[in-house]
Structure formats: C-alpha cells, structure tokens
Scaffold this motif. Sequence first.
Motif, PDB file in Angstrom:
ATOM      1  N   SER A  81      70.561 -52.852 -20.893  1.00  0.00           N
ATOM      2  CA  SER A  81      70.329 -52.496 -22.300  1.00  0.00           C
ATOM      3  C   SER A  81      71.629 -52.375 -23.083  1.00  0.00           C
ATOM      4  N   GLU A  82      72.744 -52.268 -22.381  1.00  0.00           N
ATOM      5  CA  GLU A  82      74.048 -52.115 -23.036  1.00  0.00           C
ATOM      6  C   GLU A  82      74.861 -53.409 -23.040  1.00  0.00           C
ATOM      7  N   LEU A  83      74.288 -54.498 -22.521  1.00  0.00           N
ATOM      8  CA  LEU A  83      75.019 -55.763 -22.418  1.00  0.00           C
ATOM      9  C   LEU A  83      74.712 -56.690 -23.589  1.00  0.00           C
ATOM     10  N   SER A  84      75.650 -57.589 -23.828  1.00  0.00           N
ATOM     11  CA  SER A  84      75.426 -58.642 -24.821  1.00  0.00           C
ATOM     12  C   SER A  84      74.565 -59.731 -24.190  1.00  0.00           C
ATOM     13  N   VAL A  85      74.079 -60.635 -25.006  1.00  0.00           N
ATOM     14  CA  VAL A  85      73.265 -61.751 -24.501  1.00  0.00           C
ATOM     15  C   VAL A  85      74.078 -62.574 -23.510  1.00  0.00           C
ATOM     16  N   LYS A  86      75.332 -62.817 -23.817  1.00  0.00           N
ATOM     17  CA  LYS A  86      76.194 -63.599 -22.928  1.00  0.00           C
ATOM     18  C   LYS A  86      76.359 -62.894 -21.574  1.00  0.00           C
ATOM     19  N   GLN A  87      76.561 -61.590 -21.597  1.00  0.00           N
ATOM     20  CA  GLN A  87      76.713 -60.831 -20.357  1.00  0.00           C
ATOM     21  C   GLN A  87      75.418 -60.840 -19.549  1.00  0.00           C
ATOM     22  N   ILE A  88      74.288 -60.775 -20.219  1.00  0.00           N
ATOM     23  CA  ILE A  88      72.998 -60.825 -19.523  1.00  0.00           C
ATOM     24  C   ILE A  88      72.824 -62.157 -18.823  1.00  0.00           C
ATOM     25  N   GLU A  89      73.188 -63.237 -19.484  1.00  0.00           N
ATOM     26  CA  GLU A  89      73.089 -64.562 -18.862  1.00  0.00           C
ATOM     27  C   GLU A  89      73.981 -64.656 -17.634  1.00  0.00           C
ATOM     28  N   ILE A  90      75.178 -64.091 -17.702  1.00  0.00           N
ATOM     29  CA  ILE A  90      76.086 -64.082 -16.546  1.00  0.00           C
ATOM     30  C   ILE A  90      75.461 -63.271 -15.412  1.00  0.00           C
ATOM     31  N   LEU A  91      74.913 -62.109 -15.739  1.00  0.00           N
ATOM     32  CA  LEU A  91      74.279 -61.270 -14.732  1.00  0.00           C
ATOM     33  C   LEU A  91      73.110 -61.995 -14.066  1.00  0.00           C
ATOM     34  N   LYS A  92      72.322 -62.705 -14.842  1.00  0.00           N
ATOM     35  CA  LYS A  92      71.201 -63.463 -14.284  1.00  0.00           C
ATOM     36  C   LYS A  92      71.691 -64.516 -13.297  1.00  0.00           C
ATOM     37  N   ARG A  93      72.802 -65.169 -13.624  1.00  0.00           N
ATOM     38  CA  ARG A  93      73.353 -66.178 -12.700  1.00  0.00           C
ATOM     39  C   ARG A  93      73.842 -65.519 -11.405  1.00  0.00           C
ATOM     40  N   VAL A  94      74.474 -64.352 -11.525  1.00  0.00           N
ATOM     41  CA  VAL A  94      74.942 -63.634 -10.339  1.00  0.00           C
ATOM     42  C   VAL A  94      73.752 -63.230  -9.465  1.00  0.00           C
ATOM     43  N   VAL A  95      72.706 -62.699 -10.064  1.00  0.00           N
ATOM     44  CA  VAL A  95      71.514 -62.299  -9.308  1.00  0.00           C
ATOM     45  C   VAL A  95      70.901 -63.510  -8.617  1.00  0.00           C
ATOM     46  N   LYS A  96      70.822 -64.610  -9.327  1.00  0.00           N
ATOM     47  CA  LYS A  96      70.260 -65.833  -8.721  1.00  0.00           C
ATOM     48  C   LYS A  96      71.092 -66.261  -7.524  1.00  0.00           C
ATOM     49  N   GLU A  97      72.404 -66.165  -7.638  1.00  0.00           N
ATOM     50  CA  GLU A  97      73.299 -66.530  -6.531  1.00  0.00           C
ATOM     51  C   GLU A  97      73.103 -65.590  -5.347  1.00  0.00           C
ATOM     52  N   VAL A  98      73.001 -64.301  -5.596  1.00  0.00           N
ATOM     53  CA  VAL A  98      72.810 -63.321  -4.514  1.00  0.00           C
ATOM     54  C   VAL A  98      71.490 -63.564  -3.811  1.00  0.00           C
ATOM     55  N   ARG A  99      70.449 -63.881  -4.576  1.00  0.00           N
ATOM     56  CA  ARG A  99      69.133 -64.125  -3.966  1.00  0.00           C
ATOM     57  C   ARG A  99      69.118 -65.371  -3.106  1.00  0.00           C
ATOM     58  N   SER A 100      69.990 -66.319  -3.387  1.00  0.00           N
ATOM     59  CA  SER A 100      69.993 -67.575  -2.610  1.00  0.00           C
ATOM     60  C   SER A 100      70.762 -67.457  -1.298  1.00  0.00           C
ATOM     61  N   VAL A 101      71.452 -66.346  -1.094  1.00  0.00           N
ATOM     62  CA  VAL A 101      72.238 -66.158   0.134  1.00  0.00           C
ATOM     63  C   VAL A 101      71.364 -65.713   1.268  1.00  0.00           C
TER      64      VAL A 101
END
Length: 101
Positions: A81-101
Amino acid sequence: MRAIRKAQGLTQQQLAKLSNLDDAYIGAVERGERNFSIDTLEKIVIALKIQPLELFEKHKDLNEAEAAQRRAIDEYAVTVSELSVKQIEILKRVVKEVRSV
C-alpha cells in the motif's frame, strides 16, 4: 485486531492516532473489554487498511504454516500500500521469480 495491528508493526498508540481513538480504548477493545460501534469499526479498518471481515476471521485455529502465511499477507499488504506502481511491478517480478525456484 491485535494480531493484525502487530503484524503491521503498529503499537496501540500508533493505531489510536491513525484512527482518532484513545489508546486505552484500543487496548480495551483488543482485550474484549469494550464493544465498538460501526463508526469505530470503520475508523479502525481504515487505519489498518483492511476489510472489515478480516477482523472477524478466526486465527486461533490456524496451524503454524497458515499463521505464518497470514502474518506475511498482513505485512505485505501494508508494504504494498506504500509502494509506487513501478515498485509494485518490480515486486511482482521478484515474487514470480521466487515461485519458480
């Protein structure tokens, strides 16, 4: 309410300030010593940035993994809730990467 407040790293005083309520009142509500009105419920859920239903979910019956997941969800909801749209997109990519491991 206490579990959600603590998961968000808030003290009773901080929640009281965010919700325009007295910190002693917050403590009494958390201990089940006081009832609250719909208006007070609205102040609390807005301050916690949650849906009202989340206050009434049973957390006592959760196993250790489920409790850890719930705490993480609460913590990340506040963070997102405290992140910008750009930061949220980065976080989503990180989560996707972690889930693929």
